[in-house]
Design an enzyme around this catalytic site. Sequence first.
Site, PDB file in Angstrom:
ATOM      1  N   TYR A 138      12.271  90.754 -26.433  1.00 23.68           N
ATOM      2  CA  TYR A 138      10.883  91.051 -26.036  1.00 23.68           C
ATOM      3  C   TYR A 138      12.154  90.969 -24.454  1.00 23.68           C
ATOM      4  O   TYR A 138      11.826  89.765 -23.573  1.00 23.68           O
ATOM      5  CB  TYR A 138       9.985  90.034 -26.241  1.00 23.68           C
ATOM      6  N   ARG A 165     -18.375  45.222  -6.825  1.00 23.08           N
ATOM      7  CA  ARG A 165     -18.130  44.392  -8.162  1.00 23.08           C
ATOM      8  C   ARG A 165     -17.229  45.371  -9.039  1.00 23.08           C
ATOM      9  O   ARG A 165     -16.577  44.861  -9.954  1.00 23.08           O
ATOM     10  CB  ARG A 165     -19.758  44.303  -8.587  1.00 23.08           C
ATOM     11  N   ASN A 221      -3.353  91.110 -24.230  1.00 20.94           N
ATOM     12  CA  ASN A 221      -2.116  90.424 -25.168  1.00 20.94           C
ATOM     13  C   ASN A 221      -2.089  89.034 -24.106  1.00 20.94           C
ATOM     14  O   ASN A 221      -2.560  88.396 -25.246  1.00 20.94           O
ATOM     15  CB  ASN A 221      -1.140  91.028 -24.261  1.00 20.94           C
ATOM     16  N   GLN A 222      -2.441  88.716 -23.147  1.00 18.50           N
ATOM     17  CA  GLN A 222      -3.021  87.293 -22.329  1.00 18.50           C
ATOM     18  C   GLN A 222      -4.205  86.712 -22.424  1.00 18.50           C
ATOM     19  O   GLN A 222      -5.368  86.738 -21.588  1.00 18.50           O
ATOM     20  CB  GLN A 222      -2.673  87.131 -21.147  1.00 18.50           C
TER      21      GLN A 222
END
Length: 518
Positions: free
Chosen positions: A59, A285, A420-421
Site C-alpha cells: 500500500y 479548602r 476511507n478515513q
Amino acid sequence: MTADGKIIFGGAPLTLGDIWSVASGKAVAGLSGDAAFRDGLARSAAHVERTLERDGVIYGVTTGYGDSCTTEIPDALVRELPLHLTRFHGCGMGRILTAAETRAVMAVRLASLVHGWSGVSIELIELLSDMLRRDILPLIPAEGSVGASGDLTPLSYIAGALVGERMVRFKDREMLAADALAEAGLKPITLRPKEALAVMNGTAVMTGLGAIAFLRSERLSALTTRLSSLACLTLMGNPAHFDARLFSAKPHPGQLRAAARMREDLAAFAGRHEPSRLQDRYSIRCAPHVIGVLEDMLPTFRTILETEINSANDNPLIEPESGDILHGGHFYGGHVAFVMDGLKTLVANLADLMDRQMALLVDTKFNNGLPANLSGATGERAFINHGLKALQIAASAWTAEALKLTMPASVFSRSTECHNQDKVSMGTIAARDALRVLELTEQVAAALAVACHQALRLRLRSGEIVPEDLAPPLAAFVAMLGESIPFVDEDRPLDRVLQALCADIEAQVWPLLWESVE
C-alpha cells in the site's frame, strides 16, 4: 542525555524529558552508533526493494493512497509517487508551529522511524537527525490534520523539506529548504518508495505537541499549588485544612502530595496564627483536591505518551526479520487524543481554581480586611485608584476561554477522504487545544501571582504578617516574584508585567521545590 548533551535515538527508549530537552534546545539529537541498529535500518529498507523486485503489492508504494488503494501504480511511476504525496498534502493553514514545537515533532518522528519497522533508508534517518541537530526547522502549519491517517498534512512539511522543497527556519531566517541544507553542508534526498508515507503517516505532531503540553502541565500543577498556599496565607486562612491526618482518610497520591506541599508552605504561618474562619471557602479548602486530580492522572498520561513516542506508528509496517508487509492502523491517534482531552480539562480546572482565589483576594466581602481590589493607594489617593480590578476581570475572561475549550475534540470524528478515513481521532486538534488551555491558564497564574504578591505586601505593611510567617521555600519563591512584580500603589498598566511573568513560567525560572515531599 550523554555527557556531551546528546539524546541518542536508536538506543534506549526515550522519555518525555528527552523530547523536552531536544525541543527546548538543551540537548541535541544524535543517532546510535551501534552496528546492529544501522544494519536493522538497512535491512528494513532492503525489504521494500526486494518486495518491489518480485512484483509484490505494498500500500502506498505500488498503489495509490487512501481510498485510491485500489489504483495500481505503473512500475515506471512507483519512484515518483512519494514526491506527489508530499506535494498534494501541502495545504496546511493556521499558525506556524514554534521552534520548540517543531523540534518536538521532528524528534518524535525520528524516534518512531529508528525502530526499523518503516522501511526507510539510513540516509533519510541521518538527514532528519542532522536537520534537527543543525536546527533546520520546517515551517509547519498547525491546522489540517484529523489525527488518522496520522498527521499527514503537517508532516508533509517535514517530508517536503527533506527533498529541499518546503520553507524552513534556519539561523533566524526563513528560506527554501534546499538553500538551508546547502548552507549547512547537507544535501536533500530523493525519497524512495515508502519513505514519504513513513515520514507522514504517523502521530508525531499530536505526540510532539502532547509532550510539550505534558511538561508544561506538570510544572503548572506545582505552581498552582504554591500560589494556592500564598492565597491561603494572604487571606489569613486556615492551614488546618491540609492536616496530614485528614488526607490519610482519602489517600489519593496526587492529592496527598498537593496537601503536603501546602502544609509545608504554611507550617510557619500555622504556628503563629489562629485561623480567621473555621472553614475556608472551597477554592482554598479544596485546592489539593482540585490539583490532586491532575497530579494523579499525570503518571498515566506519561505512560501513554511515552508508549506512543517509542512506537512504530505508520502504515504499512515491515516486520524487521521476515520482511512481511503488515497493513494496519497504528497511525490512529486515539490514545494521544484522550490524553490531551483529559489534560486540557484538568488544566482548565486549575484556571478556574486560581480565578476563584483571585476573586476572593480582591473583594472586601471575602478578603479578611484587605483593601478593595488590593489597591496600595492610601489617603485621598485611594479614591481614584482601582488596583487590580481590571486584572481580575481579565483573569475571568482567560478562565472562561480555557473552560470553553474543554469540549473533547476526540468525539468529533468526521468521515473523510471518500469514507476511507471514516473514523478519525482528532488528536492533533486536542493537542492544540491543550496548548491553548495551558497558555490561558498560565496567564491566570501570572495574574494570581500579581494578586498574591500585592496582598502579601499589604499584609506585611500592616504587620498582620511578618517575614517569619513564610517557610523558607515559600520565602524564596516570593523573593523571586518581587524581582518581577511591582507594588501597585498607583494605577498602572500591567500588560508587560504579565508578559514577563508568563515568559518566566514557560522558562521555568521560579523555584518550586519542597523540602519534605519531593
